[in-house]
Design a protein around this motif. Structure first.
Motif, PDB file in Angstrom:
ATOM      1  N   LYS A 127       0.845  -1.205   0.000  1.00  0.00           N
ATOM      2  CA  LYS A 127       0.000   0.000   0.000  1.00  0.00           C
ATOM      3  C   LYS A 127       0.880   1.255   0.000  1.00  0.00           C
ATOM      4  N   ALA A 128       1.966   1.192  -0.760  1.00  0.00           N
ATOM      5  CA  ALA A 128       2.956   2.273  -0.770  1.00  0.00           C
ATOM      6  C   ALA A 128       2.335   3.630  -1.082  1.00  0.00           C
ATOM      7  N   VAL A 129       2.559   4.581  -0.190  1.00  0.00           N
ATOM      8  CA  VAL A 129       2.026   5.932  -0.396  1.00  0.00           C
ATOM      9  C   VAL A 129       2.707   6.608  -1.585  1.00  0.00           C
ATOM     10  N   ASP A 130       3.861   6.091  -1.995  1.00  0.00           N
ATOM     11  CA  ASP A 130       4.568   6.638  -3.157  1.00  0.00           C
ATOM     12  C   ASP A 130       3.685   6.594  -4.407  1.00  0.00           C
ATOM     13  N   MET A 131       2.776   5.612  -4.456  1.00  0.00           N
ATOM     14  CA  MET A 131       1.934   5.479  -5.650  1.00  0.00           C
ATOM     15  C   MET A 131       1.028   6.690  -5.820  1.00  0.00           C
ATOM     16  N   LYS A 132       0.396   7.123  -4.740  1.00  0.00           N
ATOM     17  CA  LYS A 132      -0.479   8.304  -4.835  1.00  0.00           C
ATOM     18  C   LYS A 132       0.348   9.555  -5.124  1.00  0.00           C
ATOM     19  N   TRP A 133       1.509   9.671  -4.509  1.00  0.00           N
ATOM     20  CA  TRP A 133       2.383  10.829  -4.703  1.00  0.00           C
ATOM     21  C   TRP A 133       2.718  10.999  -6.186  1.00  0.00           C
ATOM     22  N   GLY A 163      -3.668  -5.412   1.429  1.00  0.00           N
ATOM     23  CA  GLY A 163      -2.827  -4.240   1.242  1.00  0.00           C
ATOM     24  C   GLY A 163      -3.362  -3.314   0.170  1.00  0.00           C
ATOM     25  N   LEU A 164      -3.882  -3.884  -0.913  1.00  0.00           N
ATOM     26  CA  LEU A 164      -4.393  -3.066  -2.011  1.00  0.00           C
ATOM     27  C   LEU A 164      -5.659  -2.322  -1.588  1.00  0.00           C
ATOM     28  N   ARG A 165      -6.557  -3.022  -0.906  1.00  0.00           N
ATOM     29  CA  ARG A 165      -7.780  -2.358  -0.452  1.00  0.00           C
ATOM     30  C   ARG A 165      -7.450  -1.248   0.552  1.00  0.00           C
ATOM     31  N   GLU A 166      -6.479  -1.516   1.431  1.00  0.00           N
ATOM     32  CA  GLU A 166      -6.097  -0.504   2.412  1.00  0.00           C
ATOM     33  C   GLU A 166      -5.490   0.718   1.738  1.00  0.00           C
ATOM     34  N   PHE A 167      -4.778   0.512   0.643  1.00  0.00           N
ATOM     35  CA  PHE A 167      -4.205   1.670  -0.068  1.00  0.00           C
ATOM     36  C   PHE A 167      -5.314   2.626  -0.494  1.00  0.00           C
ATOM     37  N   PHE A 168      -6.316   2.095  -1.186  1.00  0.00           N
ATOM     38  CA  PHE A 168      -7.386   2.968  -1.680  1.00  0.00           C
ATOM     39  C   PHE A 168      -8.181   3.590  -0.531  1.00  0.00           C
ATOM     40  N   THR A 169      -8.424   2.811   0.523  1.00  0.00           N
ATOM     41  CA  THR A 169      -9.187   3.334   1.660  1.00  0.00           C
ATOM     42  C   THR A 169      -8.411   4.427   2.387  1.00  0.00           C
ATOM     43  N   GLU A 170      -7.142   4.151   2.699  1.00  0.00           N
ATOM     44  CA  GLU A 170      -6.342   5.104   3.470  1.00  0.00           C
ATOM     45  C   GLU A 170      -6.032   6.370   2.676  1.00  0.00           C
ATOM     46  N   GLN A 171      -5.917   6.244   1.353  1.00  0.00           N
ATOM     47  CA  GLN A 171      -5.639   7.420   0.528  1.00  0.00           C
ATOM     48  C   GLN A 171      -6.916   8.089   0.035  1.00  0.00           C
ATOM     49  N   ASP A 172      -8.054   7.535   0.460  1.00  0.00           N
ATOM     50  CA  ASP A 172      -9.362   8.103   0.106  1.00  0.00           C
ATOM     51  C   ASP A 172      -9.522   8.222  -1.405  1.00  0.00           C
ATOM     52  N   ILE A 173      -9.230   7.121  -2.099  1.00  0.00           N
ATOM     53  CA  ILE A 173      -9.322   7.082  -3.556  1.00  0.00           C
ATOM     54  C   ILE A 173     -10.438   6.115  -3.949  1.00  0.00           C
ATOM     55  N   PRO A 174     -11.495   6.590  -4.602  1.00  0.00           N
ATOM     56  CA  PRO A 174     -12.553   5.686  -5.075  1.00  0.00           C
ATOM     57  C   PRO A 174     -11.981   4.708  -6.104  1.00  0.00           C
ATOM     58  N   TYR A 175     -12.493   3.456  -6.073  1.00  0.00           N
ATOM     59  CA  TYR A 175     -11.948   2.466  -6.991  1.00  0.00           C
ATOM     60  C   TYR A 175     -12.994   1.441  -7.401  1.00  0.00           C
ATOM     61  N   THR A 176     -12.705   0.754  -8.475  1.00  0.00           N
ATOM     62  CA  THR A 176     -13.538  -0.348  -8.939  1.00  0.00           C
ATOM     63  C   THR A 176     -12.716  -1.627  -8.894  1.00  0.00           C
ATOM     64  N   SER A 221     -10.413   7.513 -11.266  1.00  0.00           N
ATOM     65  CA  SER A 221      -9.740   8.524 -12.097  1.00  0.00           C
ATOM     66  C   SER A 221      -8.956   7.873 -13.222  1.00  0.00           C
ATOM     67  N   GLY A 222      -8.692   6.582 -13.101  1.00  0.00           N
ATOM     68  CA  GLY A 222      -8.079   5.837 -14.204  1.00  0.00           C
ATOM     69  C   GLY A 222      -6.574   5.766 -14.220  1.00  0.00           C
ATOM     70  N   ASN A 223      -5.883   6.438 -13.282  1.00  0.00           N
ATOM     71  CA  ASN A 223      -4.416   6.464 -13.386  1.00  0.00           C
ATOM     72  C   ASN A 223      -3.702   5.587 -12.355  1.00  0.00           C
ATOM     73  N   ILE A 224      -4.470   4.773 -11.616  1.00  0.00           N
ATOM     74  CA  ILE A 224      -3.848   3.802 -10.710  1.00  0.00           C
ATOM     75  C   ILE A 224      -4.542   2.461 -10.907  1.00  0.00           C
ATOM     76  N   SER A 225      -3.768   1.436 -11.276  1.00  0.00           N
ATOM     77  CA  SER A 225      -4.292   0.082 -11.458  1.00  0.00           C
ATOM     78  C   SER A 225      -3.417  -0.874 -10.663  1.00  0.00           C
ATOM     79  N   LEU A 226      -4.002  -1.548  -9.687  1.00  0.00           N
ATOM     80  CA  LEU A 226      -3.244  -2.446  -8.815  1.00  0.00           C
ATOM     81  C   LEU A 226      -3.764  -3.867  -8.988  1.00  0.00           C
ATOM     82  N   TYR A 227      -2.865  -4.749  -9.413  1.00  0.00           N
ATOM     83  CA  TYR A 227      -3.222  -6.129  -9.715  1.00  0.00           C
ATOM     84  C   TYR A 227      -2.941  -7.027  -8.511  1.00  0.00           C
TER      85      TYR A 227
END
Length: 237
Positions: free
Chosen positions: A63-69, A86-99, A116-122
């Motif tokens: 859930k690296a914060v570097d990704m949002k930065w 870890g992936l779900r926590e990234f979006f939740t903690e960074q307050d980023i809506p996701y599908t 927003s389309g610019n972060i994809s975590l597999y």
């Protein structure tokens, strides 16, 4: 300083995907850094090389914060991580809506995408990822991946990363140097010889900085020295 030699126990140490999932579930995630990594901040220009809107790959991203930065700068971020938590926590903690979607061609894999389309975590094994699924990359930020893969899989891991690098890719790799006879890892000690052997034939390897990274926590592990090193790797033409 000469490179310490692996003990057989370290060289043969294997952590399974279940072991890593257990680390997340038990909150044994000392590898997670709460702030942007200072070496990334210091050497970002080495990766960007004047470019904007880059495709940047985060292997074993957690859930690296570097990704949002980096995404906030306008870059496109793709990460791979075996632990869904870890992936779900990234979006939740960074307050980023996701599908959430299934990934065609990789059984059991999911991809979490920012609206927003610019972060994809597999969510899958790094070894199941191919450029036909996620494309090629202009940059790679490897802060906790090479040091986390099982030592016996290091060549296999390097081959995956190499297959994802575009011709002008700039790969920032962070490793640790310590006496591997004292602790079993991870993070695993990655000798420079392994970087040269596994990545050197395809990339030029440049050490950008070596810093004293010995902390009280590591002293408790029994270490008397620990260095963090950052390299820049660029494909040979």
């Amino acid at each position: 300083m000469s490179s310490p030699q692996f003990s057989g126990a370290v060289q043969n140490r294997v952590l399974s995907h279940e072991d890593w999932k257990e680390k997340w579930e038990t909150r044994n995630i000392g590898f997670h850094v709460a702030n942007v990594h200072p070496l990334l901040a210091e050497f970002l220009n080495e990766m960007q090389d004047g470019r904007t809107q880059m495709n940047i790959f985060f292997p074993l991203c957690g859930k690296a914060v570097d990704m949002k930065w980096l995404a906030d700068m306008g870059h496109n971020i793709v990460g791979v991580e075996v632990c869904e938590m870890g992936l779900r926590e990234f979006f939740t903690e960074q307050d980023i809506p996701y599908t959430e979607e299934v990934v065609a061609g990789i059984p059991g894999a999911k991809v979490f995408k920012s609206t927003s389309g610019n972060i994809s975590l597999y969510c899958c094994s790094i070894y199941d990822i191919t450029d036909s699924v996620i494309g090629k990359f202009d940059g790679v930020w490897d802060r906790g991946a090479m040091v986390a893969v099982n030592p016996k899989d290091r060549q296999r891991y390097a081959n995956v990363v190499l297959s994802l690098m575009a011709k002008d890719c700039r790969y920032l790799l962070v490793t640790f140097e310590y006496d591997p006879k004292l602790i079993k890892g991870p993070p695993f000690y990655v000798p420079e010889s392994d970087i040269e052997n596994f990545l050197g034939p395809s990339c030029t390897v440049k050490l950008l900085k070596k810093i004293d990274a010995l902390t009280d926590r590591q002293k408790q592990w029994g270490l008397d020295f620990c260095f963090e090193k950052i390299y820049l790797l660029t494909p040979r033409l």
